[in-house]
Design an enzyme around this catalytic site. Structure first.
Site: not given
Ligand code: DGL
Length: 264
Positions: A74, A189
């Protein structure tokens, strides 16, 4: 005794894009996938509250799973809390996911690079530092997409996604300047690679969509000790809401992940 698992963490289902690469490179490992869906989306959280939440959660996760390695799949979490996790839990190796600005700066030919991320990742000092250290010769546009992570969640649950909403979210990434055009968009993301085919279809011109998942998996593999024999344990998933709906249960089973409850 079975080998300790590799833990893969995200706010939702985006980290599955990293898990699938990690499994290819480390098929002998057991993986535990953790989705902090009770805190999703991370993009809008205030920094101090989000750091505290994640550090507190990891104290429990490390106690419960005793993983060999943690992959923070993330960007929104890694750009905020990676260093804190490393200093709070110095015995556990943490592999982060941060915007692939350095490889983008090395590859771009037009010098116009865009970073498509959550609003949180766009705000981080860490992201600005990456640009200053590795891409100062480029024009880097940071695009904080308000709804894309949630749209990716809906898409992966099988819901129909409005193409115009997607188009509006990615439109600011495309820049034309003095007869040059953006040629690389960093998918910063982990939810976004699920939408990469849609992005390709609606892009005003072809660009490279940079997904760092493989590089993250390689980094994790480089830290993993060789195993004498492959793990016999099933891969597992845990949702902090402890209440994933039917679509998520089906998705987890499609990924070969057994659902665990927080309590067990
Ligand atoms: N998957 C997450 C990232 O790589 C973020 C998604 C979220 O919680 O807004 O930033």
């Amino acid at each position: 005794m079975s080998a300790p698992p590799v833990l893969v963490f995200d706010s939702g289902i985006g980290g599955l894009t990293v898990l699938r690469e990690a499994r290819v490179l480390m098929p002998e490992r057991q993986f535990v996938y953790i989705a902090d869906d009770a805190g999703f989306p991370y993009g809008d959280w205030a920094e101090a509250a989000l750091s505290e939440r994640i550090v507190t959660l990891f104290a429990k996760l490390l106690e419960k799973y005793r993983p060999e390695i943690c992959i923070i799949a993330c960007n929104t979490a890694s750009t905020l809390v990676l260093e804190q996790l490393r200093s709070h839990f110095p015995d556990t190796p943490f592999v982060g996911t941060v915007p692939a600005i350095k490889p983008a700066a090395e590859r771009t030919r037009s010098g116009l690079v865009s970073v498509l991320a959550t609003p949180g990742t766009v705000r981080r000092a860490y992201t600005r530092d990456l640009i200053q250290s590795f891409a100062s010769q480029c024009h880097v546009r940071l695009v904080g997409a308000e709804n894309l992570a949630a749209l990716a969640e809906s898409y992966i649950r099988g819901e129909v996604i409005d193409t115009e909403r997607l188009r509006a979210e990615i439109a600011p990434c495309f820049i034309e300047q003095d007869s040059s055009k953006t040629d690389i968009i960093v998918l910063a993301c982990t939810h976004y690679p699920f939408l990469a085919n849609q992005f390709r279809n609606i892009a005003p011109w072809p660009v490279d969509w940079l997904d760092p998942a493989e590089a993250i998996a390689k980094r994790a593999r480089s830290l993993a000790a060789p195993l004498k024999e492959a793990s016999q344990e099933t891969d597992r998933a845990m949702f902090t809401s402890d209440n994933p709906d039917f679509a998520i249960k089906r998705l987890m089973s499609g990924f070969g992940l057994d659902l665990s409850s927080i309590g067990h």
